[in-house]
Design a protein around this motif. Structure first.
Motif, short mmCIF file in Angstrom:
data_model
loop_
_atom_site.label_atom_id
_atom_site.label_comp_id
_atom_site.label_asym_id
_atom_site.label_seq_id
_atom_site.Cartn_x
_atom_site.Cartn_y
_atom_site.Cartn_z
N PRO A 53 0.81 -1.22 0.00
CA PRO A 53 0.00 0.00 0.00
C PRO A 53 0.84 1.27 0.00
O PRO A 53 0.51 2.24 -0.68
CB PRO A 53 -0.82 -0.12 1.29
CG PRO A 53 -0.96 -1.60 1.49
CD PRO A 53 0.36 -2.17 1.04
N SER A 54 1.95 1.27 0.75
CA SER A 54 2.79 2.47 0.78
C SER A 54 3.42 2.73 -0.58
O SER A 54 3.53 3.89 -1.02
CB SER A 54 3.88 2.33 1.84
OG SER A 54 4.71 1.21 1.59
N ASP A 55 3.80 1.66 -1.29
CA ASP A 55 4.38 1.83 -2.62
C ASP A 55 3.32 2.33 -3.61
O ASP A 55 3.63 3.13 -4.51
CB ASP A 55 4.96 0.51 -3.13
CG ASP A 55 6.28 0.15 -2.47
OD1 ASP A 55 6.90 1.04 -1.85
OD2 ASP A 55 6.70 -1.02 -2.58
N VAL A 56 2.08 1.87 -3.45
CA VAL A 56 1.01 2.29 -4.36
C VAL A 56 0.76 3.79 -4.25
O VAL A 56 0.75 4.51 -5.26
CB VAL A 56 -0.29 1.52 -4.07
CG1 VAL A 56 -1.47 2.13 -4.84
CG2 VAL A 56 -0.14 0.04 -4.47
N VAL A 57 0.56 4.29 -3.02
CA VAL A 57 0.25 5.72 -2.88
C VAL A 57 1.44 6.59 -3.26
O VAL A 57 1.27 7.68 -3.81
CB VAL A 57 -0.25 6.06 -1.45
CG1 VAL A 57 -1.57 5.36 -1.17
CG2 VAL A 57 0.78 5.72 -0.39
N THR A 58 2.65 6.10 -2.99
CA THR A 58 3.84 6.87 -3.36
C THR A 58 4.00 6.91 -4.87
O THR A 58 4.35 7.96 -5.44
CB THR A 58 5.09 6.27 -2.70
OG1 THR A 58 4.92 6.20 -1.29
CG2 THR A 58 6.32 7.11 -3.01
N ARG A 59 3.73 5.78 -5.53
CA ARG A 59 3.82 5.75 -6.99
C ARG A 59 2.78 6.67 -7.62
O ARG A 59 3.07 7.36 -8.61
CB ARG A 59 3.64 4.31 -7.50
CG ARG A 59 3.60 4.20 -9.02
CD ARG A 59 4.87 4.76 -9.65
NE ARG A 59 4.74 4.94 -11.09
CZ ARG A 59 5.25 5.94 -11.78
NH1 ARG A 59 5.94 6.90 -11.16
NH2 ARG A 59 5.10 6.02 -13.08
N LEU A 60 1.57 6.68 -7.09
CA LEU A 60 0.52 7.54 -7.64
C LEU A 60 0.91 9.01 -7.50
O LEU A 60 0.72 9.81 -8.42
CB LEU A 60 -0.81 7.27 -6.95
CG LEU A 60 -1.49 5.94 -7.29
CD1 LEU A 60 -2.69 5.71 -6.37
CD2 LEU A 60 -1.94 5.92 -8.75
N GLY A 129 0.70 9.37 -0.28
CA GLY A 129 1.98 9.47 -0.95
C GLY A 129 2.29 10.91 -1.27
O GLY A 129 1.39 11.69 -1.60
N HIS A 130 3.55 11.31 -1.14
CA HIS A 130 3.99 12.67 -1.41
C HIS A 130 5.16 12.65 -2.37
O HIS A 130 6.05 11.80 -2.25
CB HIS A 130 4.46 13.36 -0.13
CG HIS A 130 3.39 13.58 0.90
ND1 HIS A 130 2.74 12.55 1.54
CD2 HIS A 130 2.87 14.73 1.41
CE1 HIS A 130 1.87 13.05 2.41
NE2 HIS A 130 1.93 14.37 2.34
N CYS A 131 5.17 13.58 -3.30
CA CYS A 131 6.29 13.72 -4.22
C CYS A 131 6.64 15.19 -4.35
O CYS A 131 5.75 16.04 -4.50
CB CYS A 131 5.94 13.13 -5.59
SG CYS A 131 7.27 13.25 -6.82
#
Length: 222
Positions: A53-60, A129-131
Motif C-alpha cells: 500500500p505504501s508503494d502504491v500511494v507513493t507511486r501515484l 503518498g507525497h512527491c
C-alpha cells in the motif's frame, strides 16, 4: 545537503484539485499555483500488482508529479515559462487502508454507504503518498517521494447517520469517504498521527522532502 534559497518569483505548484490540500498550504504560508494531472489511476494500480500500500500511494503521487512536470516543461500550460521554470512541484495521493484493502474516493452513494458499513467501529490507516520535484532553469533537478500513514479511529455510527452523511455528498469526493476537517469529523473518535496528512498533505513530511531537494520551507513563506 545545504538549502538553496528559492528566489522570489519562483513557481510553487500544487498538483492537485483538492481544495483541502490548497487550504492547508495557504494556511501554512504558501501560495501555490494549481495544476491538475489527468491520470488513469486504476491502470497504474493494476500495473503495480502486489505492491505494498505504501508503494502504491507513493507511486501515484510520483506519477502525478511526472505528468505535471511534463506539462510545464513542454509548454503545455501558458501560465508557465518552460524555459525558465524554477521552483517546486508538490503532488500527493491518498487512500484508506482497512483490513488489508486500499480504497480511494467512492464516487457513488452506494459505494460510500458500503464503505462506511465496513469502517464504523474500526481503525484504518489513511495513507498519503507525497512527491516533491525541484525544477531549476527549465529542467528537473531532483525528485524525492515518500508516504505518511495516520491511524483513523471511526465511530460506531448508525445506519441512519451513515445515510445522512452520504446524502450530503461530502464523502463521495474524498479518499476513504471521510473528512477530518468537515462533516466527517463528527463521525470519528480520533486519529493517531499527523492531522495535516489526513486533510490531504502532511506538512512535516513535505518540509522534510523539500529539505532533501535543497529547499528550506521558510523560503517559500509568503
Amino acid at each position: 545537503m545545504g538549502s538553496t534559497p528559492v528566489v522570489r518569483g519562483s513557481t510553487i505548484v500544487l498538483g492537485s484539485a483538492s481544495p483541502a490540500r490548497l487550504r492547508v498550504l495557504r494556511d501554512a504560508g504558501l501560495d501555490p499555483q494549481v495544476l491538475v494531472a489527468d491520470l488513469d489511476e486504476d491502470a497504474i494500480i493494476a500495473e503495480m500488482g502486489d505492491a505494498s500500500p505504501s508503494d502504491v500511494v507513493t507511486r501515484l503521487a510520483s506519477a502525478k508529479g511526472e505528468a505535471i512536470v511534463s506539462t510545464i516543461l513542454t509548454g503545455g500550460d501558458p501560465a508557465f515559462d518552460a524555459a525558465r521554470a524554477d521552483g517546486v512541484v508538490l503532488t500527493c495521493d491518498s487512500m484508506l487502508l482497512l483490513a488489508g484493502e486500499l480504497s480511494g474516493k467512492p464516487h457513488s452513494s452506494d459505494v460510500a454507504v458500503a464503505q462506511w458499513a465496513r469502517m464504523r467501529g474500526n481503525t484504518g490507516d489513511l495513507m498519503t503518498g507525497h512527491c516533491v520535484t525541484r525544477l531549476r532553469d527549465g529542467a528537473v533537478e531532483t525528485v524525492v517521494a515518500d508516504h505518511k500513514s495516520t491511524q483513523i479511529h471511526f465511530s460506531d455510527v448508525s445506519d441512519d447517520q451513515i445515510a445522512r452523511y452520504v446524502a450530503t455528498g461530502e464523502p463521495l469526493k474524498v479518499a476513504g469517504a471521510f473528512t477530518l476537517d468537515g462533516l466527517g469529523g463528527w463521525l470519528l473518535d480520533g486519529i493517531t498521527g499527523d492531522p495535516s496528512s489526513v486533510i490531504g498533505i502532511s506538512l512535516p513530511l513535505t518540509r522534510q522532502l523539500l529539505s532533501q531537494v535543497g529547499v528550506d520551507v521558510t523560503d517559500l513563506w509568503q
